[in-house]
Enzyme design. Sequence first.
Site, PDB file in Angstrom:
ATOM      1  N   SER A  50      -1.496  -7.379  -3.072  1.00 61.20           N
ATOM      2  CA  SER A  50      -1.133  -6.921  -1.739  1.00 61.20           C
ATOM      3  C   SER A  50       0.386  -6.796  -1.658  1.00 61.20           C
ATOM      4  O   SER A  50       1.111  -7.682  -2.128  1.00 61.20           O
ATOM      5  CB  SER A  50      -1.649  -7.893  -0.677  1.00 61.20           C
ATOM      6  OG  SER A  50      -1.520  -7.312   0.611  1.00 61.20           O
ATOM      7  N   GLU A  51       0.856  -5.707  -1.069  1.00 56.94           N
ATOM      8  CA  GLU A  51       2.293  -5.385  -1.088  1.00 56.94           C
ATOM      9  C   GLU A  51       3.142  -6.438  -0.381  1.00 56.94           C
ATOM     10  O   GLU A  51       4.356  -6.477  -0.552  1.00 56.94           O
ATOM     11  CB  GLU A  51       2.524  -4.019  -0.451  1.00 56.94           C
ATOM     12  CG  GLU A  51       2.213  -3.994   1.044  1.00 56.94           C
ATOM     13  CD  GLU A  51       2.276  -2.608   1.653  1.00 56.94           C
ATOM     14  OE1 GLU A  51       2.376  -1.626   0.909  1.00 56.94           O
ATOM     15  OE2 GLU A  51       2.235  -2.517   2.889  1.00 56.94           O
TER      16      GLU A  51
END
Lengths: 226, 227
Positions: A50-51
């Site tokens: 996840s960024e």
Amino acid sequence: MSSKPKLTREQVAARAALELHDGDCVNLGWGIPNLVSNFVPSEITVFFHSENGILGMGPRAKAGEEDYDVVDAMKVPVTVIPGASYFDQGTAHLMARGGHLDVSMLGGLQVAENGDFANWKIPGTKGSGGIGGAMDIATGARRLIVCMEHVTKEGAPKLVRRCTYPLTALACVHRVVTDLAVVDVTPEGFLLQEVAPGWTPQEVQQHTEARFIVRGDVPEIKRSGR
Amino acid sequence: MKQKLYQTVDAAVADVPSGARIFFGGFGGAGFPNNLIQALDRQGASGLTAITNNCGSGDGELGILFKHGRIRSVIASFPGPHARHFQELYTAGKISLELVPQGILCERIRAAGAGIYGFYAAVGAGTAVAEGREERVFGGRRTVFYEPLAAEFAFIKAWKADELGNLIYRKTARNFNPLMAVAAKTTIVEVEEVVPVGSIDPEAVVTPFVFVHRIVRAKGIHNVVKA
């Protein structure tokens, strides 16, 4: 326009999940890709990235067990799996942009036959729009799979000769999974790999602006063995 | 030794002048310095430039600063459809916006803190982001030049600080906070807990104290975002 049934969003996600292998590190973007984690076969382990700083993201948190310090890129409370790590946003994008992830899957607005990709802004829409992590993720992807509907709600083809929407990144897409087909981007153009059950390559071509390359018999879209 | 601990969030932001350029940490409802943001709103400085991932959700997070017209200019990656007050001002042409790809935003901030005067990346090549920017080709690949991004203040959120300002964060509430901490003249952190010096394992420190100038304890506020 044919009125034959197309794949549902879940069926597109299930097909995309077949692209994943045991141990892969994978970023999933907004839209259909966000559903893909529900279809990973139980016998393999995939580390979702996840960024905002997770490698090893698990399912959404159950009601009553949410920790609002653990959210995904869609701001939904999630869980983590054994082996997970947390890190800052810069390190998260270093992983994506530096080509350290095995696969990235993004939703799309247009994909061109040279692999150009547009997914962040529809011209003429109100508001500022927003780029988010899409440009970093698309530019650095070792293997970028775009999951989207084959045509817009108005019926306009999304597999095009040249993108007319604002670009996300140049020549970055490897494969497109839609509700009508699986298509690879090759140096010669779009190669049609699979078509939705009940559809012929010619019928799918009618919903596509760019010309497909068709080699021999095109099989039906693969289904999960489960 | 310089005392960094402030007794109130209002005291910690009292000298922020109008026209200041400020980093705001936070992503997806996690890791926003909401107490500092609300104190800044009470303080009333205006004409601010906000450097942030997104522009709030309703009145939450940065929303209140847009609602009250405190911010004139924004550098952001994803202002967000729920950033109602920002979007109204933007549509009315009352606010300027520079959109930056999220990872490039991180690296531009890091560069400012690291004494790096810019860098080339393939991100943005051939897109609207590259307009007006220098392009160069490296190894056959088009790249775009990005300059560093510094600010006078960083408003960040951490989990725990010791009295020197060594910081640890909690889970994804880390996000932009440690990056922004290194690139501002004055970094102000709100934390859940202040602990004695020596009680944070040196191996566990994420932001060393040299980057932190003001510490204030405040009970964290989560602006829960409905997806």
